[in-house]
Design a protein around this motif. Structure first.
Motif, PDB file in Angstrom:
ATOM      1  N   PRO A  44      35.892  24.987  38.231  1.00 16.85           N
ATOM      2  CA  PRO A  44      35.884  24.517  36.829  1.00 16.85           C
ATOM      3  C   PRO A  44      35.407  25.606  35.857  1.00 16.85           C
ATOM      4  CG  PRO A  44      34.968  22.841  38.263  1.00 16.85           C
ATOM      5  CD  PRO A  44      35.121  24.082  39.106  1.00 16.85           C
ATOM      6  N   LEU A  45      34.460  26.440  36.293  1.00 18.20           N
ATOM      7  CA  LEU A  45      34.008  27.549  35.450  1.00 18.20           C
ATOM      8  C   LEU A  45      35.148  28.539  35.222  1.00 18.20           C
ATOM      9  CD1 LEU A  45      30.474  28.311  36.974  1.00 18.20           C
ATOM     10  CD2 LEU A  45      31.009  27.029  34.886  1.00 18.20           C
ATOM     11  N   ALA A  46      35.932  28.767  36.259  1.00 22.91           N
ATOM     12  CA  ALA A  46      37.072  29.676  36.151  1.00 22.91           C
ATOM     13  C   ALA A  46      38.110  29.145  35.162  1.00 22.91           C
ATOM     14  CB  ALA A  46      37.707  29.880  37.530  1.00 22.91           C
ATOM     15  N   ARG A  47      38.324  27.847  35.178  1.00 20.63           N
ATOM     16  CA  ARG A  47      39.293  27.257  34.252  1.00 20.63           C
ATOM     17  C   ARG A  47      38.835  27.420  32.801  1.00 20.63           C
ATOM     18  NH1 ARG A  47      40.507  23.637  38.620  1.00 20.63           N
ATOM     19  NH2 ARG A  47      38.671  22.345  38.199  1.00 20.63           N
ATOM     20  N   LEU A  48      37.530  27.295  32.577  1.00 19.47           N
ATOM     21  CA  LEU A  48      36.993  27.494  31.237  1.00 19.47           C
ATOM     22  C   LEU A  48      37.131  28.954  30.801  1.00 19.47           C
ATOM     23  CD1 LEU A  48      33.723  25.333  31.341  1.00 19.47           C
ATOM     24  CD2 LEU A  48      35.792  24.866  30.029  1.00 19.47           C
ATOM     25  N   LEU A  49      36.806  29.861  31.708  1.00 22.17           N
ATOM     26  CA  LEU A  49      36.897  31.290  31.401  1.00 22.17           C
ATOM     27  C   LEU A  49      38.340  31.710  31.157  1.00 22.17           C
ATOM     28  CD1 LEU A  49      35.412  33.947  31.095  1.00 22.17           C
ATOM     29  CD2 LEU A  49      35.576  34.270  33.580  1.00 22.17           C
ATOM     30  N   ALA A  50      39.272  31.062  31.838  1.00 20.35           N
ATOM     31  CA  ALA A  50      40.698  31.392  31.679  1.00 20.35           C
ATOM     32  C   ALA A  50      41.162  31.176  30.242  1.00 20.35           C
ATOM     33  CB  ALA A  50      41.537  30.558  32.645  1.00 20.35           C
ATOM     34  N   LYS A  51      40.582  30.219  29.546  1.00 21.34           N
ATOM     35  CA  LYS A  51      40.951  29.968  28.152  1.00 21.34           C
ATOM     36  C   LYS A  51      40.591  31.166  27.285  1.00 21.34           C
ATOM     37  CE  LYS A  51      40.427  24.943  28.527  1.00 21.34           C
ATOM     38  NZ  LYS A  51      39.702  23.739  28.028  1.00 21.34           N
ATOM     39  N   ILE A  80      57.770  27.830  30.376  1.00 20.83           N
ATOM     40  CA  ILE A  80      57.315  29.208  30.557  1.00 20.83           C
ATOM     41  C   ILE A  80      55.853  29.348  30.141  1.00 20.83           C
ATOM     42  CG2 ILE A  80      57.585  31.600  29.760  1.00 20.83           C
ATOM     43  CD1 ILE A  80      59.786  30.741  31.657  1.00 20.83           C
ATOM     44  N   GLU A  81      55.507  28.779  28.997  1.00 18.63           N
ATOM     45  CA  GLU A  81      54.127  28.868  28.505  1.00 18.63           C
ATOM     46  C   GLU A  81      53.162  28.139  29.436  1.00 18.63           C
ATOM     47  OE1 GLU A  81      53.188  30.881  26.040  1.00 18.63           O
ATOM     48  OE2 GLU A  81      55.318  31.448  26.037  1.00 18.63           O
ATOM     49  N   SER A  82      53.602  27.043  30.028  1.00 21.00           N
ATOM     50  CA  SER A  82      52.776  26.315  30.980  1.00 21.00           C
ATOM     51  C   SER A  82      52.533  27.148  32.239  1.00 21.00           C
ATOM     52  CB  SER A  82      53.448  24.984  31.353  1.00 21.00           C
ATOM     53  OG  SER A  82      52.674  24.284  32.301  1.00 21.00           O
ATOM     54  N   LEU A  83      53.582  27.850  32.692  1.00 19.97           N
ATOM     55  CA  LEU A  83      53.438  28.739  33.851  1.00 19.97           C
ATOM     56  C   LEU A  83      52.467  29.871  33.558  1.00 19.97           C
ATOM     57  CD1 LEU A  83      56.971  29.185  35.504  1.00 19.97           C
ATOM     58  CD2 LEU A  83      54.827  28.572  36.642  1.00 19.97           C
ATOM     59  N   ILE A  84      52.539  30.429  32.364  1.00 20.74           N
ATOM     60  CA  ILE A  84      51.628  31.515  31.990  1.00 20.74           C
ATOM     61  C   ILE A  84      50.182  31.023  31.997  1.00 20.74           C
ATOM     62  CG2 ILE A  84      50.908  33.007  30.079  1.00 20.74           C
ATOM     63  CD1 ILE A  84      53.880  33.275  29.343  1.00 20.74           C
ATOM     64  N   LYS A  85      49.943  29.850  31.439  1.00 19.16           N
ATOM     65  CA  LYS A  85      48.599  29.268  31.422  1.00 19.16           C
ATOM     66  C   LYS A  85      48.084  29.076  32.849  1.00 19.16           C
ATOM     67  CE  LYS A  85      46.171  25.002  30.190  1.00 19.16           C
ATOM     68  NZ  LYS A  85      45.963  24.590  31.610  1.00 19.16           N
ATOM     69  N   ASP A  86      48.915  28.501  33.710  1.00 20.04           N
ATOM     70  CA  ASP A  86      48.518  28.276  35.099  1.00 20.04           C
ATOM     71  C   ASP A  86      48.316  29.603  35.839  1.00 20.04           C
ATOM     72  OD1 ASP A  86      48.699  25.581  34.640  1.00 20.04           O
ATOM     73  OD2 ASP A  86      50.672  25.347  35.576  1.00 20.04           O
ATOM     74  N   ASN A  87      49.112  30.610  35.469  1.00 20.06           N
ATOM     75  CA  ASN A  87      49.017  31.910  36.115  1.00 20.06           C
ATOM     76  C   ASN A  87      47.689  32.589  35.793  1.00 20.06           C
ATOM     77  OD1 ASN A  87      50.170  35.153  35.959  1.00 20.06           O
ATOM     78  ND2 ASN A  87      50.566  33.922  37.776  1.00 20.06           N
ATOM     79  N   VAL A  88      47.292  32.547  34.539  1.00 21.19           N
ATOM     80  CA  VAL A  88      46.008  33.135  34.135  1.00 21.19           C
ATOM     81  C   VAL A  88      44.864  32.386  34.801  1.00 21.19           C
ATOM     82  CG1 VAL A  88      44.463  33.552  32.181  1.00 21.19           C
ATOM     83  CG2 VAL A  88      46.899  34.005  31.948  1.00 21.19           C
ATOM     84  N   GLU A  89      44.988  31.083  34.891  1.00 20.98           N
ATOM     85  CA  GLU A  89      43.978  30.264  35.549  1.00 20.98           C
ATOM     86  C   GLU A  89      43.843  30.660  37.021  1.00 20.98           C
ATOM     87  OE1 GLU A  89      44.174  25.736  35.946  1.00 20.98           O
ATOM     88  OE2 GLU A  89      43.487  26.012  33.887  1.00 20.98           O
ATOM     89  N   SER A  90      44.963  30.862  37.675  1.00 25.70           N
ATOM     90  CA  SER A  90      44.957  31.265  39.081  1.00 25.70           C
ATOM     91  C   SER A  90      44.322  32.640  39.255  1.00 25.70           C
ATOM     92  CB  SER A  90      46.389  31.286  39.634  1.00 25.70           C
ATOM     93  OG  SER A  90      46.947  29.995  39.640  1.00 25.70           O
ATOM     94  N   PHE A  91      44.609  33.539  38.310  1.00 26.86           N
ATOM     95  CA  PHE A  91      44.033  34.880  38.359  1.00 26.86           C
ATOM     96  C   PHE A  91      42.508  34.827  38.281  1.00 26.86           C
ATOM     97  CE2 PHE A  91      42.302  38.039  35.282  1.00 26.86           C
ATOM     98  CZ  PHE A  91      42.113  39.076  36.182  1.00 26.86           C
ATOM     99  N   VAL A  92      41.981  34.106  37.291  1.00 30.23           N
ATOM    100  CA  VAL A  92      40.537  34.042  37.103  1.00 30.23           C
ATOM    101  C   VAL A  92      39.867  33.354  38.285  1.00 30.23           C
ATOM    102  CG1 VAL A  92      38.679  33.216  35.609  1.00 30.23           C
ATOM    103  CG2 VAL A  92      40.808  34.056  34.598  1.00 30.23           C
ATOM    104  N   MET A  93      40.494  32.311  38.783  1.00 31.52           N
ATOM    105  CA  MET A  93      39.949  31.583  39.921  1.00 31.52           C
ATOM    106  C   MET A  93      39.846  32.487  41.152  1.00 31.52           C
ATOM    107  SD  MET A  93      41.157  27.695  40.725  1.00 31.52           S
ATOM    108  CE  MET A  93      40.968  27.251  39.001  1.00 31.52           C
ATOM    109  N   THR A  94      40.867  33.286  41.371  1.00 33.46           N
ATOM    110  CA  THR A  94      40.866  34.203  42.514  1.00 33.46           C
ATOM    111  C   THR A  94      39.860  35.315  42.319  1.00 33.46           C
ATOM    112  OG1 THR A  94      43.221  33.757  42.881  1.00 33.46           O
ATOM    113  CG2 THR A  94      42.305  35.704  43.944  1.00 33.46           C
ATOM    114  N   LEU A  95      39.808  35.870  41.117  1.00 32.20           N
ATOM    115  CA  LEU A  95      38.883  36.962  40.825  1.00 32.20           C
ATOM    116  C   LEU A  95      37.434  36.553  41.053  1.00 32.20           C
ATOM    117  CD1 LEU A  95      38.315  39.800  39.652  1.00 32.20           C
ATOM    118  CD2 LEU A  95      38.262  38.740  37.385  1.00 32.20           C
TER     119      LEU A  95
END
Length: 311
Positions: A44-51, A80-95
């Protein structure tokens, strides 16, 4: 790194304590703390940071938008915009989670990464074949490599980072299960030698390495310059080539890693056929978890003659 070995030196050097690395040390400490946190608390912290990340990384997002629009022309702007949002979220979560690969136990890794399809690897090993795993640049690739390294001997190849401390930390993580990490300068010969020593490794066929020796082959909704070398490498090294897909399940807080059946050697006869087989494997992996591919990479930089640059 030893000139003779051509792989990264995992030993700690006193020079890494120099004040110029203090900010990097703080960053590593933060990542280690996040790596020790339970996923149910960290995600959940990652999802917040992704914003926040969405508002900062404008250029990478622009590249991702071009890639997604080109590869999925059938998708709407909203998709496309939804995929980008989910992609950034996945990046932060993994990082935020990635240091757990170094600081947590093997039992924890087995729990976090559920492995499927390993019977294909077992069959190859029983036949005396090492394995070349085919995986494009997905966020969970480090998890895939180290999870498989728990089951069989593996090596890898990586590009050196300009920050020596980050370089040391990253390659300590990548080699935490004993596999050597070669620099790219070591070349194909180093990987071939490892195959002959019964070591397996990942090959990332989606990187755009320019026009020289590449073949333009269909890729999702476009064409892509693909370098067909893995077929010859597998033939000389007596290896089997297996695509691998990995995706993070946010509800279960774990990765699902699947080894798919080996690509038939007949499907890789000739450069055009091999490039087509490689791109087909990459497509399968991406389409399984499209939001978890590294869309910010310029994987479509080289275009056919007469076609305008995309970036």
């Amino acid at each position: 790194m030893s000139r003779k070995s051509k792989y990264f030196d995992r030993s700690f050097q006193i020079s890494l304590l120099h004040p110029k690395y203090w900010l990097t040390w703080i960053g590593i400490l933060i990542l280690v703390i996040f790596g020790l946190l339970p996923a149910w608390f960290r995600d959940p912290l990652a999802r917040l940071l992704a914003k926040l990340v969405m508002k900062i990384v404008k250029k990478p997002i622009s590249v991702a938008r071009i890639n997604l629009t080109t590869c999925f022309p059938e998708k709407s702007t909203a998709e496309i915009e939804s995929l980008i949002k989910d992609n950034v979220e996945s990046f932060v979560m993994t990082l935020l989670a990635q240091s757990e690969l170094l600081v947590r136990s093997k039992a924890h890794m087995r729990h976090r990464v559920r492995l499927y399809g390993f019977e294909h690897v077992t069959q190859a090993r029983e036949a005396g074949n090492p394995v070349i795993f085919i995986m494009p640049h997905v966020w969970g690739i480090e998890y895939a490599g180290l999870r498989l390294n728990l089951e069989l001997p593996m090596v890898s190849m990586a590009k050196a980072h300009r920050n020596d401390l980050f370089n040391w930390f990253n390659n300590r993580m990548r080699s935490s299960q004993g596999g050597n990490i070669y620099m790219r300068e070591a070349g194909i010969r180093a990987l071939l030698a490892e195959l002959k020593n019964d070591n397996s490794f990942f090959y990332l066929p989606d990187e755009d390495l320019g026009r020289d020796k590449s073949v333009f082959t269909p890729f999702l909704g476009t064409v892509k310059a693909t370098l067909p070398v893995v077929g010859r490498l597998a033939q000389v090294g007596n290896a089997q080539v297996m695509p691998v897909k990995i995706g993070y399940d946010q509800k279960k807080h774990r990765y699902d890693l699947t080894v798919m059946p080996a690509i038939s050697p007949d499907d890789m006869q000739g450069k055009d056929n091999e490039a087509l087989a490689l791109n087909s494997a990459v497509e399968q992996v991406i389409q399984a978890y499209p939001e978890q591919y590294m869309w910010f990479l310029k994987v479509l930089k080289t275009r056919p003659k007469g076609e305008s640059p995309l970036y």
